[in-house]
Design a protein around this motif. Structure first.
Motif, PDB file in Angstrom:
ATOM      1  N   MET A 152       0.837  -1.204   0.000  1.00 43.02           N
ATOM      2  CA  MET A 152       0.000   0.000   0.000  1.00 43.02           C
ATOM      3  C   MET A 152       0.873   1.257   0.000  1.00 43.02           C
ATOM      4  O   MET A 152       2.054   1.237   0.293  1.00 43.02           O
ATOM      5  CB  MET A 152      -0.905   0.021   1.234  1.00 43.02           C
ATOM      6  N   THR A 153       0.257   2.329  -0.326  1.00 45.76           N
ATOM      7  CA  THR A 153       0.960   3.592  -0.427  1.00 45.76           C
ATOM      8  C   THR A 153       1.431   4.062   0.944  1.00 45.76           C
ATOM      9  O   THR A 153       0.701   3.986   1.913  1.00 45.76           O
ATOM     10  CB  THR A 153      -0.016   4.643  -0.984  1.00 45.76           C
TER      11      THR A 153
ATOM     12  N   ASN B 217       5.116   3.630  -9.295  1.00 45.04           N
ATOM     13  CA  ASN B 217       3.733   3.447  -8.820  1.00 45.04           C
ATOM     14  C   ASN B 217       3.491   4.003  -7.422  1.00 45.04           C
ATOM     15  O   ASN B 217       2.451   4.611  -7.158  1.00 45.04           O
ATOM     16  CB  ASN B 217       3.364   1.962  -8.844  1.00 45.04           C
ATOM     17  N   GLU B 218       4.457   3.780  -6.527  1.00 43.02           N
ATOM     18  CA  GLU B 218       4.243   4.206  -5.131  1.00 43.02           C
ATOM     19  C   GLU B 218       4.401   5.715  -4.972  1.00 43.02           C
ATOM     20  O   GLU B 218       4.169   6.252  -3.894  1.00 43.02           O
ATOM     21  CB  GLU B 218       5.147   3.428  -4.177  1.00 43.02           C
TER      22      GLU B 218
ATOM     23  N   ARG C 201      -2.399  -3.108 -16.101  1.00 44.26           N
ATOM     24  CA  ARG C 201      -1.027  -3.014 -15.598  1.00 44.26           C
ATOM     25  C   ARG C 201      -0.539  -1.584 -15.633  1.00 44.26           C
ATOM     26  O   ARG C 201      -0.856  -0.832 -16.553  1.00 44.26           O
ATOM     27  CB  ARG C 201      -0.075  -3.877 -16.428  1.00 44.26           C
TER      28      ARG C 201
ATOM     29  N   LYS D 226       3.327  -3.646 -13.450  1.00 43.91           N
ATOM     30  CA  LYS D 226       2.762  -4.340 -12.278  1.00 43.91           C
ATOM     31  C   LYS D 226       1.241  -4.250 -12.295  1.00 43.91           C
ATOM     32  O   LYS D 226       0.671  -3.338 -12.891  1.00 43.91           O
ATOM     33  CB  LYS D 226       3.298  -3.712 -10.984  1.00 43.91           C
ATOM     34  N   GLU D 227       0.629  -5.202 -11.597  1.00 41.23           N
ATOM     35  CA  GLU D 227      -0.815  -5.189 -11.396  1.00 41.23           C
ATOM     36  C   GLU D 227      -1.197  -3.809 -10.822  1.00 41.23           C
ATOM     37  O   GLU D 227      -0.449  -3.240 -10.033  1.00 41.23           O
ATOM     38  CB  GLU D 227      -1.071  -6.268 -10.347  1.00 41.23           C
TER      39      GLU D 227
ATOM     40  N   THR E   6      -2.610  -1.138  -8.351  1.00 45.33           N
ATOM     41  CA  THR E   6      -2.858  -1.176  -6.908  1.00 45.33           C
ATOM     42  C   THR E   6      -4.322  -0.794  -6.678  1.00 45.33           C
ATOM     43  O   THR E   6      -4.949  -0.188  -7.559  1.00 45.33           O
ATOM     44  CB  THR E   6      -1.961  -0.171  -6.155  1.00 45.33           C
ATOM     45  N   PRO E   7      -4.886  -1.122  -5.500  1.00 48.49           N
ATOM     46  CA  PRO E   7      -6.280  -0.731  -5.240  1.00 48.49           C
ATOM     47  C   PRO E   7      -6.498   0.776  -5.459  1.00 48.49           C
ATOM     48  O   PRO E   7      -7.490   1.171  -6.083  1.00 48.49           O
ATOM     49  CB  PRO E   7      -6.485  -1.122  -3.777  1.00 48.49           C
TER      50      PRO E   7
ATOM     51  N   HIS F  64      -5.141   2.798  -7.491  1.00 42.54           N
ATOM     52  CA  HIS F  64      -5.103   3.231  -8.892  1.00 42.54           C
ATOM     53  C   HIS F  64      -6.092   2.490  -9.781  1.00 42.54           C
ATOM     54  O   HIS F  64      -6.021   2.576 -10.996  1.00 42.54           O
ATOM     55  CB  HIS F  64      -3.671   3.138  -9.434  1.00 42.54           C
TER      56      HIS F  64
ATOM     57  N   PHE G 114      -7.520  -1.076  -9.294  1.00 42.01           N
ATOM     58  CA  PHE G 114      -7.541  -2.537  -9.442  1.00 42.01           C
ATOM     59  C   PHE G 114      -8.972  -3.089  -9.542  1.00 42.01           C
ATOM     60  O   PHE G 114      -9.821  -2.648  -8.794  1.00 42.01           O
ATOM     61  CB  PHE G 114      -6.832  -3.185  -8.239  1.00 42.01           C
TER      62      PHE G 114
END
Ligand SMILES: Nc1nc2c(c(=O)[nH]1)N[C@H]1C(S)=C(S)[C@@H](COP(=O)(O)O)O[C@H]1N2
Ligand SMILES: [Mo]
Length: 399
Positions: free
Chosen positions: A1-2, A76-77, A217, A221-222, A224-225, A227, A229
């Motif tokens: 998570m962030t 992403n993070e 993606r 990467k998959e 994240t919630p 962004h 999911f």
């Protein structure tokens, strides 16, 4: 998570920055609303910044600390998060995408059915239509974003047009409504009609462009919630509100969509024969932002300082960035770094010979695009609290 630090004021705080910021507070601030003074030491790397700055806790709204800009692709993070409602908990196994309305064959797609379709990978910049709102005076309604409600990522997914073709769009259809699974009630004016979901529409013409993706993606990467999911829309070149997260339904329609986030929010006045007409926000404007120096940064006198930042232009391309270090009286051309990547940002830099004289100096950057659009010096009130793309002055202290 962030992960993030609790407050922008605590960015990179050490004794030196604390003392310097205290001194900086004595400087005339540009406007009372942007009083966040924290910044890392000049010359320090991005690790001295928080990953993201919290602008709102519930729903979670997080800003990228733009002064730390150092990579073409935003990790992403560190990618900003803009949520209207709580993040919905969706599962890959039970997720379904419904495609209905003015179509020949209504569809219900599971995630593996979608990911089996031919994929496309596309770099695209997202900028929130409210990015920069924190600089408006008087204070405008909405999340008080400064420079960092923007990021650039590589997205992989299925072109929306492929799914539309599978369902068969009927003749007479004009728009594609994209609905997220997140829902809630907007209790501040203008209020929502009870509980609603986040939804936006695209005109058929844009929806059929190959770069518009149902993405699963982000940077390999998959999702994240936060962004979106498992699947979100990516509408390159357009402001972020079009890129609907947690996509669960597509409705093809034969009339323009008039939803809450399409009419009461995310609209600007357009002048039609002198008549101001509210129209949904679409493409991004041309814009340059300065990463360094950061606002109120202490810049050494009589030295060469590298001013740098990024510029973007929606579906067009930033072709020129000019810098002013005298409050807008004179302008000099900055160097554009690397080739332009379509639908993305472009880094630029400028070597500033800082003055011998100490004191407050205002630096500015101004971008021009391939179509000849140039950033304005003032915010156009017809844009209301959106599309804040005028030249943003940065006051620094030469010492
Ligand atoms: N379902 C849903 N999609 C959404 C939103 C939302 O609140 N709900 N916010 C939009 C807005 S205003 C922006 S700017 C982008 C932000 O995407 P990000 O959070 O991945 O950066 O998502 C868009 N898509
Ligand atoms: Mo946004």
């Amino acid at each position: 998570m962030t992960q993030f630090q609790p407050s922008p004021v605590h960015v990179g705080v050490n004794r030196r920055t604390f003392l310097r910021d205290t001194a900086a507070m004595a400087l005339p601030l540009l406007s009372a609303v942007n009083g966040s003074l924290g910044m890392a030491d000049p010359g320090s790397d991005s690790s001295s910044y928080p990953r993201l700055i919290m602008r709102e806790k519930e729903p979670e709204n997080l800003e990228f600390p733009f002064a730390s800009l150092d990579s073409f692709i935003t990790p992403n993070e560190r990618f900003y998060v803009r949520n209207h409602f709580a993040v919905p908990k969706l599962e890959a196994k039970t997720w379904r995408l419904i495609v209905e309305g003015a179509v020949e064959r209504p569809l219900e797609l599971a995630l593996d059915a979608l990911t089996k379709m031919p994929s496309h990978t596309q770099i695209a910049l997202l900028e929130c239509a409210g990015n920069g709102r924190g600089f408006l005076t008087p204070k405008a309604q909405g999340v008080q974003w400064e420079l960092g409600a923007v990021g650039n990522a590589e997205w992989t997914g299925v072109p929306l047009v492929a799914v539309l073709d599978r369902a068969g769009v009927q003749k007479g259809a004009v728009e594609i409504i994209l609905e997220g699974a997140d829902e809630g009630e907007v209790k501040s004016d203008p209020k929502s009609p009870g509980k609603i979901r986040f939804a936006r529409s695209l005109p058929l013409e844009k929806a059929r462009k190959p770069e518009v993706l149902l993405a699963y993606r982000m940077n390999g990467k998959e999702l994240t919630p936060a962004h979106g999911f498992p699947v979100r829309v990516i509408v390159p070149g357009w402001y972020g509100m079009a890129s609907v997260k947690w996509l669960t339904r597509i409705v093809v329609t034969d009339r323009p969509f008039q939803g809450f986030f399409q009419t009461l929010h995310y609209t600007c006045f357009d002048r039609y024969r002198g008549l101001p007409t509210l129209v949904p926000i679409t493409e991004m404007e041309v814009k340059a932002e300065i990463a360094r120096p950061a606002r109120n940064e202490v810049v050494p006198a009589k030295t060469t300082y590298r001013i740098h930042g990024a510029a973007w232009a929606g579906e067009s391309e930033a072709t020129k960035v000019e810098v002013s270090t005298d409050g807008g009286t004179t302008w000099a051309e900055a160097r554009l770094l690397d080739k332009a990547v379509p639908l993305s940002w472009r880094f630029w830099e400028y070597d500033w010979q800082t003055p011998a004289q100490t004191g407050a100096v205002t630096v500015m950057a101004r971008a021009t695009d391939k179509r000849g659009r140039v950033q304005a010096m003032k915010h156009d009130p017809d844009r209301r609290n959106y599309k804040i793309s005028h030249v943003l002055p940065m006051t620094v202290e030469v010492r």
